[in-house]
Structure formats: C-alpha cells, structure tokens
Scaffold this motif. Structure first.
Motif, short mmCIF file in Angstrom:
data_model
loop_
_atom_site.label_atom_id
_atom_site.label_comp_id
_atom_site.label_asym_id
_atom_site.label_seq_id
_atom_site.Cartn_x
_atom_site.Cartn_y
_atom_site.Cartn_z
N ARG A 155 52.26 32.32 52.82
CA ARG A 155 51.89 33.66 53.26
C ARG A 155 52.00 34.63 52.09
NH1 ARG A 155 50.15 31.17 56.67
NH2 ARG A 155 50.42 31.24 58.93
N LEU A 156 51.18 35.68 52.12
CA LEU A 156 51.29 36.76 51.14
C LEU A 156 52.51 37.60 51.47
CD1 LEU A 156 49.82 38.37 48.80
CD2 LEU A 156 48.89 39.80 50.63
N SER A 157 53.43 37.73 50.53
CA SER A 157 54.64 38.51 50.78
C SER A 157 54.61 39.87 50.10
CB SER A 157 55.88 37.72 50.32
OG SER A 157 55.77 37.37 48.95
N ARG A 158 53.79 40.00 49.02
CA ARG A 158 53.72 41.30 48.35
C ARG A 158 52.42 41.38 47.56
NH1 ARG A 158 57.89 42.77 43.63
NH2 ARG A 158 56.35 41.56 42.48
N LEU A 159 51.86 42.57 47.54
CA LEU A 159 50.66 42.82 46.75
C LEU A 159 50.75 44.23 46.19
CD1 LEU A 159 47.88 41.68 45.88
CD2 LEU A 159 46.89 42.86 47.85
N LYS A 160 50.60 44.35 44.88
CA LYS A 160 50.69 45.67 44.26
C LYS A 160 49.72 45.75 43.08
CE LYS A 160 54.42 44.55 41.00
NZ LYS A 160 55.75 44.92 40.49
N SER A 161 49.40 46.97 42.70
CA SER A 161 48.59 47.19 41.51
C SER A 161 49.48 47.06 40.28
CB SER A 161 47.94 48.57 41.55
OG SER A 161 48.93 49.58 41.58
N LEU A 162 48.84 46.71 39.15
CA LEU A 162 49.57 46.54 37.89
C LEU A 162 49.16 47.62 36.89
CD1 LEU A 162 49.42 42.71 37.13
CD2 LEU A 162 51.47 44.05 37.61
N PRO A 163 50.09 48.13 36.12
CA PRO A 163 49.71 49.03 35.02
C PRO A 163 49.14 48.23 33.85
CG PRO A 163 52.09 48.75 35.05
CD PRO A 163 51.56 48.04 36.26
N LEU A 164 48.23 48.82 33.13
CA LEU A 164 47.59 48.15 32.00
C LEU A 164 48.61 47.74 30.95
CD1 LEU A 164 44.92 47.34 30.63
CD2 LEU A 164 44.81 49.66 29.69
N THR A 165 49.64 48.55 30.80
CA THR A 165 50.63 48.31 29.75
C THR A 165 51.56 47.15 30.07
OG1 THR A 165 52.01 50.01 30.80
CG2 THR A 165 50.63 50.70 28.95
N SER A 166 51.49 46.59 31.29
CA SER A 166 52.39 45.50 31.68
C SER A 166 51.84 44.14 31.26
CB SER A 166 52.62 45.52 33.18
OG SER A 166 51.45 45.13 33.88
N LEU A 167 50.63 44.09 30.74
CA LEU A 167 50.00 42.80 30.44
C LEU A 167 50.56 42.21 29.15
CD1 LEU A 167 46.25 43.56 31.26
CD2 LEU A 167 48.04 42.66 32.77
N ALA A 168 50.86 40.90 29.19
CA ALA A 168 51.28 40.18 27.99
C ALA A 168 50.05 39.91 27.12
CB ALA A 168 51.96 38.87 28.39
N ALA A 169 50.29 39.39 25.92
CA ALA A 169 49.20 39.20 24.95
C ALA A 169 48.10 38.30 25.49
CB ALA A 169 49.76 38.64 23.65
N ASP A 170 48.47 37.16 26.11
CA ASP A 170 47.45 36.26 26.64
C ASP A 170 46.73 36.88 27.84
OD1 ASP A 170 49.77 36.15 28.11
OD2 ASP A 170 49.55 34.04 28.65
N GLU A 171 47.44 37.70 28.61
CA GLU A 171 46.81 38.39 29.73
C GLU A 171 45.86 39.48 29.25
OE1 GLU A 171 50.23 38.00 33.19
OE2 GLU A 171 50.42 39.58 31.68
N GLN A 172 46.17 40.07 28.10
CA GLN A 172 45.27 41.07 27.54
C GLN A 172 43.91 40.46 27.18
OE1 GLN A 172 47.56 42.60 24.28
NE2 GLN A 172 48.81 43.96 25.57
N ASP A 173 43.95 39.23 26.67
CA ASP A 173 42.70 38.55 26.35
C ASP A 173 41.86 38.33 27.61
OD1 ASP A 173 43.42 38.45 23.70
OD2 ASP A 173 44.23 36.41 23.81
N LEU A 174 42.52 37.88 28.68
CA LEU A 174 41.82 37.65 29.93
C LEU A 174 41.29 38.96 30.51
CD1 LEU A 174 40.89 35.88 32.28
CD2 LEU A 174 43.17 36.15 33.30
#
Length: 495
Positions: A155-174
C-alpha cells in the motif's frame, strides 16, 4: 510555439544544469505583470519550488499562473490533493492491482520501498510503469512515494513533492533527461519556437491492429497542421503527463470508457485543451445501449430492438418465442464488428446471451437488416466531411469478419456528398446533433426508402486512400482548420 517558464526558488538551484533563458525565480515570477496577456495566456509553467504547501511561495506560483490563464505543472488541484491523504488514496486507488502484480514478479521486496519520480520516470526500470502511473494520476514534476507491505498487500503510505535541491548527482542526470523528454521546448531555439503558433498532440497506439488512421493519414495530419502554423506531435498513453504542454489533443486510437483514451480526454479538457474526441462524445458514442435509447427517445430511425437484462435471463425464452429471426445480439461497447452475433433461433439466443452476459449486465437485441453495404457519413463541426460506402466482407454479413485470429474486411467506395441520398445525409446530421460538435462517423443502412442509423462513432476511421479519396489533402486541412479555429477562440477567451 508556446513560451515556457521554469520557476525555481533561487537561480542557484539550477546550477547543476545547463543555463536556460526559460528560467525565472519565484520572486520574479510572482512580481511579473504580463504586458501582453494574449501571449502570456499560452505560457507553460513548470513549478520546481520547494514550498508547495497551501499559501507557501510555490503554491502561489501555481495559483497565480492559473489566474493568468497559463498552464502550470503542478496545478493547484494537484497541490490540494497532495496535501490531503484521503484525496491521494482516492486518486491512486487504481494502483492496487499494479502493486500486486509487481509484488508477484518480485519487483517489490523488503517491508518498505521509497520511489523517487521525475516527470513520470524513475531509476529502477522494473518500477517504470508504477512511476508513470503515479505521475499520470498526480502530475507533479518531482515526487517521492513510500510504499509499505501490509497483511493484504503493498500500500502507498506516503506521497510528497520533492525540492529540486534534494536530488543526488545521479538523480540530477535523470531529472535533466526526464525534463528534456517531458518538454522538448526547453532546449529549442527561439527561432524554432516562433515557427508555430500552437501545439497539437495526436494520441495513437503503435501496436493497435485496426487503428482509426493509418500511417499515411497521420503524416498528412502532421503536414496539414504545420501548413496552418500548428506543430503536430504523435504521442502515446505513456505521454499522459505531458498533456499540459499542448493546446489540443486529437485522439486517433480506438476509444472506450474504462480506458486510458477516456481518462486522457478528460485530463486534456481539464487542462484547457481543445479535444477531439471530447469526453462527452466518447461517453455517448461508445455504448450501443445508450445510443439505442437516445435515438429512440429523439425519434430518429434506428433498427427495432429491445434491451435484455442479465437478471431477466430466466424469462428470456418467453420473450424469444415472440421474436422473428434472424436477429442481431450486441454487447454495449463492441467495435469493428466484435461482440455482435447473428441469432438464428431461440436456442441460439439463450446460448449466446448466457456467454455475453458474463461481461455485460445489458445486451441489445435488434432486427437483422441485411444490406450490400453501410453508409458511413463523416461529420465534423456539424458539417459533412466525407461519405463512404463500406461493403460487407465476402461471404459474410458484417463489414469485418473475425475468424481464426485473422480479420477480413469488405471493399469501400468514397463519394462526393452531393451523390449521397439526401435522406441519408439528413439522418446523419440529425443524429450527430444529439452528441456534440466533434468528429463523428455515422453508420446507416438504406433499405428501399427506409434509412436507419446503426450507430454513431466518436472516433471514425480516416485512412489515406479511403476516406480522403474525394477530398485528398483538403480533408486533413479541413480537420486541422477546425482545431485552429477552436484554439484561437480559446486564446481570445483567455484575454
């Protein structure tokens, strides 16, 4: 080409990515008073602010963008849903079967799972479909979903928006790749943007066996649109999250109610796009039971018939005894001659009804009207677009014959509207006025002086070499011209 604004809290938040003239800070965006509303109304806004809670800075970015008539991602409606778990649960209830399927295939392991979604994409290929579904249901550029294993499944227990600044280097590429795919306008030159005034998406299914338009017709639509200053792009169901990028949606995939075509039509209409097929037309046309009742109520000639209810199955023999055979038994949402059975006797009626009742509570039983061909009258915006005869498959009583996994169809001929019997044209136009002002294909039979409406298709075939045999490329120009007129009317209304 519609302009784009990428809104961030601070310009420094964009430092890991290529510079873009489309970038603007939240403070500048909120302070900006557009001097030319007619141009500003066409702007697409991607809101990447961190504070998206109610009355926070990012919330006001989306709120003000919508007040200006701009298309913004995420919308205020999406933000309000993200702030209330009950609304999230309601919106994402349909994910339960997908979670169960992923669990059975071993894609979900452990007790919890955290999934980061960027414009509907994620790093784990095995969860790509889940990421896409999350974004389709709640279109927000950056999402973090947490799932937990419970006794009855995941089941989905939590869903939230993410700030741009929270992305790690590999996530920034994606993120950069996903943004580029989501909105190709970001990297276009200003010259390329000025080339087209509007963006139109054509929804297709490349794997569909009997699509409403063949590849040659799709190419003609693209050329016709571009001649009128409309940039035409082909999209699939995977692009549902991109709908806000466009000014119009043209559905060239077979429609159904419990289907992504209907959901995408509704979403596009909600985003302010010009939509053909619009949701109301899909709703009214795809169910033969509804059409039968509508035509009879409005006294438009249609085949005589009656509705059969699953709960009345035991009384069917008594009803069948009064009927004259052969007759035709139909499921409500059949297409391309599927779900339609010719009934020769009372015994066959009981046998076939038992089988078809397994998928529908109502069936439509109509008189059998054999003809050499059916008329198909194409109607757009209340005017005749084309007129074709579709002949029955050789040795068969329907246009399409499904046998041994193969589909055979009869021939065709296309005619100038003035060569069509006036009674056929009159009945077609009268029938479509009950549905709307979209694009329709009315199937009719003529038996002597009698003309009856068989059905109204919200998604009629327009194939190169068939429906365009009389008008040629002008057929596609005319359809694109209707889109252009409606998009310009929407823009004027926003002013």
């Amino acid at each position: 080409m519609c302009p784009l604004r990428i809104v961030v809290d601070q310009p420094a938040d964009w430092r890991p990515y290529y510079p873009s003239d489309d970038l603007i800070s939240a403070a500048d965006f909120l302070a900006d008073e557009p001097l030319a509303p007619q141009h500003d109304a066409a702007t697409h806004v991607i809101n990447l602010c961190a504070g998206l809670d109610y009355l926070d800075t990012g919330y006001y970015v989306s709120l003000l963008a919508q007040a200006r008539g701009q298309r913004v991602l995420p919308s205020v409606e999406t933000l309000n849903q993200l702030s209330r778990k009950t609304l999230i649960d309601l919106q994402l209830e349909s994910l339960t079967p997908l979670l169960g399927d992923l669990a059975r295939r071993g894609a979900l392991s452990g007790e919890t799972l955290t999934l980061r979604v960027m414009f509907g994409e994620c790093q784990d290929e095995g969860l790509a479909k889940l990421a896409r579904r999350l974004f389709e249901r709640l279109p927000c550029p950056l999402l973090e979903a947490r799932f937990s294993r419970q006794t009855d499944g995941w089941r989905l227990s939590r869903l939230k928006s993410l700030p741009l600044t929270s992305l790690a280097a590999d996530e920034q590429d994606l993120f950069a790749t996903a943004l580029n795919r989501h909105s190709r306008k970001v990297w276009r030159t200003p010259k390329a943007r000025r080339r087209y005034r509007y963006d139109l998406a054509i929804l297709i299914d490349p794997q569909e066996a009997l699509p409403p338009s063949n590849k040659s017709a799709l190419k003609q639509f693209i050329r016709a649109g571009r001649r009128l200053g409309i940039d035409v792009s082909l999209i699939t169901r995977r692009d549902a999250g991109r709908l806000a990028e466009f000014d119009a949606l043209f559905i060239r995939e077979t429609t159904a109610l419990d289907h992504h075509t209907y959901r995408m039509a509704r979403r596009a209409e909600h985003e302010g796009l010009v939509v053909i097929d619009d949701p109301r037309s899909i709703l009214r046309c795809t169910n033969k039971v509804y059409l039968h009742a509508l035509l009879r109520a409005k006294r438009i000639a249609c085949p005589d018939g009656l509705l059969l209810h699953r709960d009345d199955f035991d009384s069917l023999p008594a009803k069948a005894a009064e009927l004259t055979y052969p007759m035709v038994l139909k499921v409500p949402d059949g297409a391309f001659s599927r779900g339609i059975v010719k009934i020769e006797s009372r015994e066959q009626l009981s046998e076939e009804a038992r089988l078809l009742f397994a998928s529908s509570a109502l069936l439509l039983l109509q008189e059998w009207l054999p003809t050499e061909y059916d008329w198909r009258i194409g109607v757009l915006d209340g005017q005749v677009l084309f007129a074709s005869r579709y002949y029955m498959a050789r040795g068969h009583w329907q246009i399409y014959q499904h046998a041994n996994g193969k589909v055979k169809s009869g021939g065709f001929s296309t005619h100038p509207p003035h060569e069509v019997p006036p009674a056929v044209i009159k009945a077609a136009l009268k029938a479509t006025r009950l549905i709307g002002d979209g694009l329709y294909g009315v199937d009719l039979k003529q038996i002597g002086e009698r003309v009856v409406v068989i059905e109204i298709n919200d998604n009629p075939n327009i194939d190169a070499g068939i429906e365009d045999a009389v008008m040629g490329t002008h057929l596609y120009d005319r359809i694109m011209a209707v889109f252009l007129e409606r998009m310009e009317a929407r823009r004027r209304a926003r002013r």
